[in-house]
Design a protein around this motif. Sequence first.
Motif, PDB file in Angstrom:
ATOM      1  N   VAL A   1       0.855  -1.190   0.000  1.00 46.72           N
ATOM      2  CA  VAL A   1       0.000   0.000   0.000  1.00 46.72           C
ATOM      3  C   VAL A   1       0.888   1.237   0.000  1.00 46.72           C
ATOM      4  O   VAL A   1       1.837   1.338   0.790  1.00 46.72           O
ATOM      5  N   ALA A   2       0.599   2.172  -0.891  1.00 45.74           N
ATOM      6  CA  ALA A   2       1.339   3.430  -0.950  1.00 45.74           C
ATOM      7  C   ALA A   2       0.610   4.497  -0.134  1.00 45.74           C
ATOM      8  O   ALA A   2      -0.620   4.613  -0.201  1.00 45.74           O
ATOM      9  N   VAL A   3       1.372   5.253   0.649  1.00 46.23           N
ATOM     10  CA  VAL A   3       0.836   6.409   1.369  1.00 46.23           C
ATOM     11  C   VAL A   3       1.754   7.590   1.076  1.00 46.23           C
ATOM     12  O   VAL A   3       2.911   7.399   0.688  1.00 46.23           O
ATOM     13  N   PRO A   4       1.276   8.811   1.245  1.00 39.74           N
ATOM     14  CA  PRO A   4       2.157   9.968   1.044  1.00 39.74           C
ATOM     15  C   PRO A   4       3.352   9.914   1.989  1.00 39.74           C
ATOM     16  O   PRO A   4       3.248   9.436   3.123  1.00 39.74           O
ATOM     17  N   GLU A   5       4.485  10.405   1.521  1.00 41.62           N
ATOM     18  CA  GLU A   5       5.673  10.436   2.375  1.00 41.62           C
ATOM     19  C   GLU A   5       5.500  11.452   3.496  1.00 41.62           C
ATOM     20  O   GLU A   5       4.655  12.326   3.460  1.00 41.62           O
ATOM     21  N   ASP A   6       6.331  11.323   4.524  1.00 40.14           N
ATOM     22  CA  ASP A   6       6.336  12.228   5.676  1.00 40.14           C
ATOM     23  C   ASP A   6       5.026  12.194   6.455  1.00 40.14           C
ATOM     24  O   ASP A   6       4.640  13.177   7.086  1.00 40.14           O
ATOM     25  N   LYS A   7       4.336  11.061   6.414  1.00 36.53           N
ATOM     26  CA  LYS A   7       3.120  10.888   7.208  1.00 36.53           C
ATOM     27  C   LYS A   7       3.449  10.589   8.660  1.00 36.53           C
ATOM     28  O   LYS A   7       2.624  10.789   9.550  1.00 36.53           O
ATOM     29  N   GLY A   8       4.636  10.059   8.915  1.00 36.59           N
ATOM     30  CA  GLY A   8       4.963   9.571  10.241  1.00 36.59           C
ATOM     31  C   GLY A   8       4.390   8.179  10.431  1.00 36.59           C
ATOM     32  O   GLY A   8       3.477   7.761   9.714  1.00 36.59           O
ATOM     33  N   THR A   9       4.911   7.442  11.413  1.00 35.70           N
ATOM     34  CA  THR A   9       4.474   6.061  11.595  1.00 35.70           C
ATOM     35  C   THR A   9       3.015   5.985  12.037  1.00 35.70           C
ATOM     36  O   THR A   9       2.258   5.125  11.570  1.00 35.70           O
ATOM     37  N   ALA A  10       2.598   6.882  12.928  1.00 37.75           N
ATOM     38  CA  ALA A  10       1.197   6.883  13.349  1.00 37.75           C
ATOM     39  C   ALA A  10       0.291   7.348  12.208  1.00 37.75           C
ATOM     40  O   ALA A  10      -0.785   6.781  11.986  1.00 37.75           O
ATOM     41  N   GLY A  11       0.734   8.362  11.488  1.00 37.83           N
ATOM     42  CA  GLY A  11      -0.053   8.837  10.357  1.00 37.83           C
ATOM     43  C   GLY A  11      -0.204   7.780   9.274  1.00 37.83           C
ATOM     44  O   GLY A  11      -1.250   7.675   8.623  1.00 37.83           O
ATOM     45  N   THR A  12       0.839   6.976   9.101  1.00 37.80           N
ATOM     46  CA  THR A  12       0.787   5.896   8.122  1.00 37.80           C
ATOM     47  C   THR A  12      -0.253   4.849   8.517  1.00 37.80           C
ATOM     48  O   THR A  12      -1.053   4.398   7.695  1.00 37.80           O
ATOM     49  N   LEU A  13      -0.268   4.462   9.801  1.00 34.99           N
ATOM     50  CA  LEU A  13      -1.271   3.503  10.260  1.00 34.99           C
ATOM     51  C   LEU A  13      -2.676   4.082  10.166  1.00 34.99           C
ATOM     52  O   LEU A  13      -3.632   3.374   9.849  1.00 34.99           O
ATOM     53  N   ARG A  14      -2.798   5.381  10.436  1.00 33.98           N
ATOM     54  CA  ARG A  14      -4.112   6.021  10.318  1.00 33.98           C
ATOM     55  C   ARG A  14      -4.614   5.947   8.881  1.00 33.98           C
ATOM     56  O   ARG A  14      -5.811   5.744   8.634  1.00 33.98           O
ATOM     57  N   ALA A  15      -3.692   6.077   7.933  1.00 33.89           N
ATOM     58  CA  ALA A  15      -4.081   6.073   6.518  1.00 33.89           C
ATOM     59  C   ALA A  15      -4.605   4.710   6.068  1.00 33.89           C
ATOM     60  O   ALA A  15      -5.387   4.623   5.113  1.00 33.89           O
ATOM     61  N   ILE A  16      -4.180   3.634   6.756  1.00 38.09           N
ATOM     62  CA  ILE A  16      -4.636   2.298   6.363  1.00 38.09           C
ATOM     63  C   ILE A  16      -5.563   1.691   7.417  1.00 38.09           C
ATOM     64  O   ILE A  16      -5.785   0.481   7.434  1.00 38.09           O
ATOM     65  N   SER A  17      -6.088   2.533   8.300  1.00 34.71           N
ATOM     66  CA  SER A  17      -6.856   2.047   9.448  1.00 34.71           C
ATOM     67  C   SER A  17      -8.007   1.127   9.053  1.00 34.71           C
ATOM     68  O   SER A  17      -8.307   0.148   9.739  1.00 34.71           O
ATOM     69  N   ARG A  18      -8.665   1.422   7.934  1.00 34.83           N
ATOM     70  CA  ARG A  18      -9.808   0.601   7.519  1.00 34.83           C
ATOM     71  C   ARG A  18      -9.395  -0.814   7.131  1.00 34.83           C
ATOM     72  O   ARG A  18     -10.243  -1.714   7.108  1.00 34.83           O
TER      73      ARG A  18
END
Length: 469
Positions: free
Chosen positions: A82-99
Amino acid sequence: MDFQVVVLAGGTSKALVPLVSKEVPKALLPVANRPVISYVLDLLEQNNLNDIIVVVGGDDAAVKVGGWISSAYVDRLRVEVVAVPEDKGTAGTLRAISRRLTASDILVVSGDLVSDVPPGAVAAAHRRHDAVVTAMLCSTPVSGPTESVSAGGKDKAKKPARCNIIGLDVTKQFLLHIASGTEVNKDIRVQKSILRAVGQMDIRTDLMDAHLYAFKRCVLQEVLDKDLDQKEKFQSLKKDVLPYLVRTQLRSAVVANSRAQEENGNYKMPTQQSQVMLSQLMANASTPSFHELFAFGPNGSARVPKRTHKCCVYIVPKDKYCARLNSIQAYSDINRDIIGEANHLSGCSFSPQNNFIHPSAELGSKSTVGPHCMLGEGSQMGDKCSVKRSVIGRHCRIGSNVKIANSVVMNHVTIADGCSIQGSVVCSTVQLQERVVLKDCQVGAGFVVTAGSEYKGESLAKKEKNISI
């Protein structure tokens, strides 16, 4: 174990420039001639954790990482990249794939972890204590916390020494306090409420967060969605989520006693009067597990606090290997370890001379490859060369009278006659012309070092061209 596994693979980490680039994302950075993410994927496979979500920062990096995983682990692992925007941070990355997170417990692993610790040991501790989070802790490298360490390059200003401050209960199973990258000379404050609960706290500065966590999914998702004081949501697991869970683990049973309050559902930090200086901590009589202690009322009557939860740790045994590739110094250290004391992780069969020379590699007359070295597939070396405690990648062309020590040379590198490389990292497709001398340097991919050049403590890389449309 019915855990859902998430690997945080990162993108193009600024801390690893010029080793990483748009062409070589962090996950594919070679460690002992194999991508660093392969160490985590192999570890998960060995522990029958075959359904994995790999999260990569940036679309281009995700395509590269996904392509490599598909070819290397076909019919072995079921991996969703899964690709997420860079510089999301580790928590932000998990939030992006929370579903995508549906299991009752989630195992979160950093893609830069190199270890032989079975994830099942962390998962078992997590389930045994019915914890909301269990964090794996490992010994701090001799070079210090790797986040603050760099190799080569010239520091513009000397940064203050930092360390990790970790507080454990007497059984070393529960996490009571955590502060990462704290300046050594600064005072640390610990909540009195926690001290009243445990009676005694073991303060450690020799441990670090290994970025392998087991989370209770419902709590993780709740915290990721939490909006503190209308400010930005948590961005880092290590700096935000874990400390938050630690300091609120006795919220109803203890924090209320120290007059810390929750306002509008948000946690308010205790005042200075409800905290105590670390230098004033005194060892008191030990108590039972403080979570069990506070499951009872003042008269011994059974009660269960509404918001009490457990934050646990799993400390890596001394006979196990555990390191994170999150700095250039760590990159050099891990490569040294994998061709040395931890060569069982390399996937190669080392010779009685404690080295690995690929059968297709060619050595010239009077050339030597010493112990704790690796020479990759298809590489060629001229006459009278010397390689000591170094990794040489695949399909390199090395001239005569070349000396390489304590270095990493990646793939498809050309090294002309008479060069000397010491304590350096030379990235793929680099060309070193005749008589180049490098000491404690990093050379980015595709760079050409002109004949007779001498560099010490430098970072050399091609300038990226800005393409305007």
